[in-house]
Design a protein around this motif. Sequence first.
Motif, mmCIF file in Angstrom:
data_model
loop_
_atom_site.group_PDB
_atom_site.id
_atom_site.type_symbol
_atom_site.label_atom_id
_atom_site.label_comp_id
_atom_site.label_asym_id
_atom_site.label_seq_id
_atom_site.Cartn_x
_atom_site.Cartn_y
_atom_site.Cartn_z
ATOM 1 N N THR A 104 0.917 -1.273 0.016
ATOM 2 C CA THR A 104 0.080 0.069 0.120
ATOM 3 C C THR A 104 0.954 1.237 -0.095
ATOM 4 O O THR A 104 0.414 2.250 -0.533
ATOM 5 N N LEU A 105 2.231 1.395 0.521
ATOM 6 C CA LEU A 105 2.945 2.509 0.777
ATOM 7 C C LEU A 105 3.714 2.546 -0.372
ATOM 8 O O LEU A 105 4.000 3.825 -0.718
ATOM 9 N N CYS A 106 4.426 1.671 -1.272
ATOM 10 C CA CYS A 106 5.317 1.748 -2.297
ATOM 11 C C CYS A 106 5.051 0.855 -3.360
ATOM 12 O O CYS A 106 3.890 0.840 -4.029
ATOM 13 N N PRO A 124 -1.394 3.798 -7.970
ATOM 14 C CA PRO A 124 -2.292 4.183 -6.840
ATOM 15 C C PRO A 124 -3.561 3.563 -6.848
ATOM 16 O O PRO A 124 -4.029 3.267 -5.567
ATOM 17 N N ILE B 53 8.597 5.968 -0.038
ATOM 18 C CA ILE B 53 7.452 6.034 0.377
ATOM 19 C C ILE B 53 6.891 7.241 0.698
ATOM 20 O O ILE B 53 5.840 7.920 0.270
ATOM 21 N N ALA B 54 7.910 8.149 1.120
ATOM 22 C CA ALA B 54 7.591 9.684 1.382
ATOM 23 C C ALA B 54 7.353 10.424 0.029
ATOM 24 O O ALA B 54 6.398 11.100 -0.128
ATOM 25 N N ALA B 57 3.873 9.249 -1.085
ATOM 26 C CA ALA B 57 2.867 9.820 -0.467
ATOM 27 C C ALA B 57 2.538 11.250 -0.475
ATOM 28 O O ALA B 57 1.490 11.670 -0.486
ATOM 29 N N GLU B 60 0.635 11.676 -3.838
ATOM 30 C CA GLU B 60 -0.799 11.160 -3.637
ATOM 31 C C GLU B 60 -1.550 12.321 -2.858
ATOM 32 O O GLU B 60 -2.753 12.327 -2.783
ATOM 33 N N LYS B 61 -0.882 12.793 -2.161
ATOM 34 C CA LYS B 61 -1.460 13.856 -1.268
ATOM 35 C C LYS B 61 -1.855 15.096 -2.301
ATOM 36 O O LYS B 61 -2.860 15.835 -1.897
ATOM 37 N N HIS B 74 9.263 9.136 -9.183
ATOM 38 C CA HIS B 74 9.242 8.948 -7.650
ATOM 39 C C HIS B 74 10.439 8.088 -7.326
ATOM 40 O O HIS B 74 11.173 8.507 -6.177
#
Lengths: 198, 124
Positions: A104-106, A124, B53-54, B57, B60-61, B74
């Motif tokens: 889910t995170l990457c 995503p 991950i950062a 994220a 996606e934000k 990314h």
Amino acid sequence: MSTTEPTARIPASLRTEALEQLLTERGLVDPAVMDKFIANYETNVGPLNGAKVVAKAWTDPEYKKRLLDDGTAAIKELGFAGPQGEHIVVVENTPTTHNVTVCTLCSCYPWPVLGLPPSWYKDPAYRARVVKEPRKVLSEMGLDLADDVEIIVRDSSSEVRWLVLPERPAGTENLSEEELVPLITRDALVGVAKVQAP
Amino acid sequence: MTAPLAIDGPAAPPRSNGELVFAEPWESRAFGMAVSLHDAGAFEWSQFQAALIARIAAWEKGHAEGECWNYYQHWLGALEDVLAADGTVFADEVTARAGELAARPAGYDHRDDEEHGHGHGHGH
């Protein structure tokens, strides 16, 4: 210049080339070594490895037991190891339980047995939706599961990489390990499909 | 970068059910850089993973309208973050070099900008 969006203004292809030049000049990467890594993942390391693992598990109960006990070790028995394979956990699909994997995170994925992930796995939409509505997502991907089949979504953590041991399809009882291998698809090893009899 | 190999059959490269592993050559270079740097001990994979991950994220934000999802963008950003965090390569240097490449696409062996050591700070 923005410090949070350094990649936004320049095409990624140019930034990549620039970075490779800088790292090469500083002796930190060797383009020839990079070539080897890339070629390995483009042509050698892929779902065929996972298919061999599963075919062996289907035909060798002792191996299957070892595989479910300690995936990484049993996979290494067949010579498959490397980055992203340090802690592979194998989960078995049955007529009543269906496992499907996601990060889910990457994009965590068991490289030694599946190679690099397909684009939809990194997308995503898949990453967000398969957790919330797995039955619907699987159906959209062509896998309709009966309502009484329990679906378990396996989310990769920083350590664990999941590999699905799919059900051996009916009608393959007489096939040898070698004959089973080509039936086993990447999608079945991720858990978004079942293995079909030939 | 990707040889035209058979897609089907047992002798096919075990890439991924017919899908190419990398959509464009630069993606494979970005991949190769991260993997070989890690292999050489430049960073722990967990550091890179956290940066990835950062980056994902953050995208996606919120992202610029019309900006399409590109995973390896990314990946590259995460690699730059990790390298900048320990002072190996700073974003400004990459930007400057990329600018040179854009202006002189044939000047692959050209190097006249050796300044560095500034402009870090896009941490995690």
